[in-house]
Design an enzyme around this catalytic site. Structure first.
Site, PDB file in Angstrom:
ATOM      1  N   SER A  28       0.853  -1.183   0.000  1.00 32.87           N
ATOM      2  CA  SER A  28       0.000   0.000   0.000  1.00 32.87           C
ATOM      3  C   SER A  28       0.891   1.236   0.000  1.00 32.87           C
ATOM      4  O   SER A  28       1.707   1.420   0.909  1.00 32.87           O
ATOM      5  CB  SER A  28      -0.893   0.000   1.253  1.00 32.87           C
ATOM      6  N   LYS A  53      -3.925 -20.196  11.578  1.00 29.56           N
ATOM      7  CA  LYS A  53      -3.944 -21.324  12.517  1.00 29.56           C
ATOM      8  C   LYS A  53      -4.279 -22.658  11.856  1.00 29.56           C
ATOM      9  O   LYS A  53      -3.988 -23.716  12.403  1.00 29.56           O
ATOM     10  CB  LYS A  53      -4.884 -21.027  13.673  1.00 29.56           C
ATOM     11  N   SER A  78     -10.256 -19.794  22.314  1.00 22.17           N
ATOM     12  CA  SER A  78     -11.195 -18.689  22.312  1.00 22.17           C
ATOM     13  C   SER A  78     -11.679 -18.393  20.903  1.00 22.17           C
ATOM     14  O   SER A  78     -12.484 -17.526  20.681  1.00 22.17           O
ATOM     15  CB  SER A  78     -10.521 -17.436  22.873  1.00 22.17           C
ATOM     16  N   GLN A  83     -11.496 -22.915  15.511  1.00 21.48           N
ATOM     17  CA  GLN A  83     -12.084 -22.811  14.176  1.00 21.48           C
ATOM     18  C   GLN A  83     -11.210 -23.541  13.145  1.00 21.48           C
ATOM     19  O   GLN A  83     -11.703 -24.266  12.295  1.00 21.48           O
ATOM     20  CB  GLN A  83     -12.172 -21.318  13.833  1.00 21.48           C
ATOM     21  N   GLY A 182       3.419 -19.349  19.167  1.00 20.32           N
ATOM     22  CA  GLY A 182       3.607 -20.437  18.219  1.00 20.32           C
ATOM     23  C   GLY A 182       3.962 -19.913  16.838  1.00 20.32           C
ATOM     24  O   GLY A 182       4.843 -20.458  16.161  1.00 20.32           O
ATOM     25  N   LEU A 183       3.284 -18.857  16.435  1.00 17.55           N
ATOM     26  CA  LEU A 183       3.512 -18.280  15.103  1.00 17.55           C
ATOM     27  C   LEU A 183       4.922 -17.709  14.992  1.00 17.55           C
ATOM     28  O   LEU A 183       5.668 -18.008  14.056  1.00 17.55           O
ATOM     29  CB  LEU A 183       2.461 -17.194  14.823  1.00 17.55           C
ATOM     30  N   GLU A 204       2.786  -6.871  20.310  1.00 17.37           N
ATOM     31  CA  GLU A 204       1.746  -7.181  21.305  1.00 17.37           C
ATOM     32  C   GLU A 204       0.966  -5.932  21.664  1.00 17.37           C
ATOM     33  O   GLU A 204       1.498  -4.819  21.626  1.00 17.37           O
ATOM     34  CB  GLU A 204       2.408  -7.664  22.606  1.00 17.37           C
ATOM     35  N   LYS A 273      -8.881  -1.800   1.619  1.00 13.21           N
ATOM     36  CA  LYS A 273     -10.120  -2.543   1.323  1.00 13.21           C
ATOM     37  C   LYS A 273     -10.067  -3.977   1.838  1.00 13.21           C
ATOM     38  O   LYS A 273     -10.606  -4.888   1.227  1.00 13.21           O
ATOM     39  CB  LYS A 273     -10.447  -2.566  -0.188  1.00 13.21           C
ATOM     40  N   ASN A 307     -10.943 -12.826  11.234  1.00 13.14           N
ATOM     41  CA  ASN A 307     -12.240 -13.205  11.814  1.00 13.14           C
ATOM     42  C   ASN A 307     -12.703 -12.167  12.831  1.00 13.14           C
ATOM     43  O   ASN A 307     -12.043 -11.926  13.831  1.00 13.14           O
ATOM     44  CB  ASN A 307     -12.123 -14.585  12.472  1.00 13.14           C
TER      45      ASN A 307
END
Ligand code: PLP
Length: 320
Positions: A28, A53, A78, A83, A182-183, A204, A273, A307
């Site tokens: 961008s 994830k 959570s 998901q 973890g990431l 964070e 967008k 999400n």
């Protein structure tokens, strides 16, 4: 496997690549102007299940043996991990149960159930629901799938780093959101082995800064009653296995305020967008608000997920 190497990340990629999207890297002009950096956004908000994830969840399930797969799996989450595991279980035909907090976001609960997983509501803290999931694991003989503190999970998440280096020849730094780490453990292990000159920064919320505090103290610090709009980063502390990797490979941990996170979400919507959830927008917030040390020019911001509830989005507009 009692440590993590770039080789494990490559093996994870072999296992999972046919099941996941190789997500795009966006730029961008406005973001470059605002930040004074050249930013490359790794858009895991477009990933299957809506976040990175799915990578760790698939690598975990595909690493289990046949008998374990037949017994099914359980986790406490959570949202995005649950998901992702539900989605991965559906793809691989493995039975999944997810323990979610009593106040779990309606969109995430609907998605988990939509993928055909069983759901149980329990407690409000990550500690409570992980303990409950472990209890279910014993009672129902299901394999417990931890959200971050396992080498199979980290190796899967690390494939984000593999795709970044595959795509970009010149990178000074990579910004990665930190929850249980973890990431960032997966990405930093791969990237530091393959291209040691690339600096890895954790990001964070200043309201949920357990990785920052732990990094500065040189030992894992635990927080209680965390309040942040970045619900994917409300982890009490970095993991037992992830933290030593953070200590070894991560340059520094950058902090952003709630308002900065909200402004980054709105910026990404209005200017780029794209819909990125607060946890995924902390990296762009760090770039927008001058948190990235100026020795870095070409900077990758991992947009870890997309999400988000209508209700939360309304709150974010009000905050920005
Ligand atoms: C889980 C999650 C994170 C944090 O990942 P960890 O491996 O727990 O550090 C960041 N962003 C999003 C969108 C997530 O779902």
């Amino acid at each position: 496997m009692n440590m993590l190497t770039a080789k494990h990340v490559e093996q994870a990629y072999e296992r999972i690549h046919s099941y996941v999207h190789k997500t795009t890297i966006l730029t961008s002009k406005t973001l470059n102007e605002v930040s004074g950096l050249e930013i490359f956004m790794k858009a895991e908000n477009f990933q299957k299940s809506g976040s990175f994830k799915i990578r760790g969840a698939l690598n975990f399930l595909l690493s289990m043996d046949e008998r374990e797969r037949e017994r099914g799996v359980v986790t406490g989450s959570s949202g995005n991990h649950g998901q992702a595991l539900a989605f991965a279980g559906k793809m691989l035909k493995i039975d999944v149960k997810v323990v979610v907090p009593q106040d779990a976001s309606p969109a995430k609960v609907a998605a988990i159930q939509g993928y055909g997983a069983k759901l149980e509501r329990f407690g409000t803290s990550s500690t409570e629901r992980l303990r409950r999931a472990q209890e279910i694991s014993e009672q129902e003989q299901r394999v417990f799938v931890p959200p971050f503190d396992h080498y199979w999970i980290m190796a899967g998440q690390g494939t984000v780093g593999l795709e970044i280096l595959e795509e970009l020849d010149e990178v000074d730094a990579i910004l990665v959101p930190c929850g249980g780490c973890g990431l960032i453990a997966g990405i930093s292990t791969y990237v530091k082995e393959k291209r040691p000159s690339v600096r890895i920064y954790g990001v964070e919320p200043d309201q949920s800064n357990s990785t920052y505090l732990s990094f500065k103290a040189g030992r894992r610090v635990e927080l209680h009653n965390i309040q942040t709009i970045a619900d994917g980063l409300r982890t009490a502390s970095p993991g037992e296995l992830t933290f030593p990797i953070v200590q070894r490979y991560v340059e520094d941990v950058l902090l952003v305020s709630e308002r900065e996170i909200a402004q980054a979400v709105v910026f990404l919507l209005e200017r780029c967008k794209i819909l990125v959830e607060p946890s995924g927008a902390v990296t762009v917030a760090a770039a927008m608000f001058g948190k990235v040390p100026s020795k870095n020019k070409k900077v990758v911001a991992v947009l870890s997920g997309g999400n988000i509830d209508k209700q939360r989005l309304t709150e974010i507009f009000a905050m920005s």
